[in-house]
Design a protein around this motif. Sequence first.
Motif, PDB file in Angstrom:
ATOM      1  N   ALA A 106      -1.093  12.346  -2.446  1.00 37.94           N
ATOM      2  CA  ALA A 106      -0.887  10.991  -2.952  1.00 37.94           C
ATOM      3  C   ALA A 106      -1.593   9.960  -2.067  1.00 37.94           C
ATOM      4  N   ALA A 107      -1.622  10.232  -0.771  1.00 37.75           N
ATOM      5  CA  ALA A 107      -2.272   9.317   0.170  1.00 37.75           C
ATOM      6  C   ALA A 107      -3.778   9.542   0.259  1.00 37.75           C
ATOM      7  N   ARG A 116       2.215   7.282  -6.677  1.00 35.65           N
ATOM      8  CA  ARG A 116       1.408   8.481  -6.957  1.00 35.65           C
ATOM      9  C   ARG A 116       2.170   9.743  -6.575  1.00 35.65           C
ATOM     10  N   ALA A 117       2.870   9.708  -5.436  1.00 42.48           N
ATOM     11  CA  ALA A 117       3.634  10.873  -4.980  1.00 42.48           C
ATOM     12  C   ALA A 117       4.755  11.198  -5.965  1.00 42.48           C
ATOM     13  N   GLU A 152       2.181   1.898  -3.451  1.00 39.27           N
ATOM     14  CA  GLU A 152       1.154   2.518  -4.306  1.00 39.27           C
ATOM     15  C   GLU A 152       1.113   4.032  -4.074  1.00 39.27           C
ATOM     16  N   ILE A 153       1.122   4.426  -2.817  1.00 41.80           N
ATOM     17  CA  ILE A 153       1.092   5.845  -2.470  1.00 41.80           C
ATOM     18  C   ILE A 153       2.366   6.530  -2.965  1.00 41.80           C
ATOM     19  N   VAL A 193       5.777   6.440   3.732  1.00 40.59           N
ATOM     20  CA  VAL A 193       6.244   7.065   2.507  1.00 40.59           C
ATOM     21  C   VAL A 193       6.906   8.363   2.926  1.00 40.59           C
ATOM     22  N   LEU A 227       2.844  14.381  -0.636  1.00 47.98           N
ATOM     23  CA  LEU A 227       2.573  13.118   0.060  1.00 47.98           C
ATOM     24  C   LEU A 227       1.127  13.033   0.526  1.00 47.98           C
ATOM     25  N   LYS A 275       0.839  -1.202   0.000  1.00 51.70           N
ATOM     26  CA  LYS A 275       0.000   0.000   0.000  1.00 51.70           C
ATOM     27  C   LYS A 275       0.872   1.249   0.000  1.00 51.70           C
ATOM     28  N   ALA A 276       1.939   1.231   0.781  1.00 48.76           N
ATOM     29  CA  ALA A 276       2.856   2.379   0.812  1.00 48.76           C
ATOM     30  C   ALA A 276       3.522   2.571  -0.551  1.00 48.76           C
TER      31      ALA A 276
END
Length: 111
Positions: free
Chosen positions: A95-96, A36-37, A32-33, A69, A92, A29-30
């Motif tokens: 992104a989250a 995006r970041a 994935e974030i 992240v 961040l 999951k981190a």
Amino acid sequence: MSRVRIVWDNRGLEQIMRHPEVRAALHNKAEEIAARARTIAAAEIDDDFASEIRVSDETRPSGRPVAKVEATRDDAPDHEWGSSNTQRRRVLGRAAGVTPETIFRDRANPS
């Protein structure tokens, strides 16, 4: 018909938190974030900033596993929160998917 009642037993919680599959899910999951970041950072700041976004895994003193992240460049806090010289971008946080309503529930519906 009677209702089912579930009572959580904390005795197994530490074992669950140490389980490799739980840690892997947190790390994934981190990641994935972080992806995006990196996309946001490359578009709005620069590729160097994007390359400094990393995932770190750790265990809190309570035993709770965490995958974080982090933007490790020196000016990362300025880009996240803003400063007198840098526009606030919340790379961040965006992104989250963190919004003020998810952090401060009492501020979600101003009266």
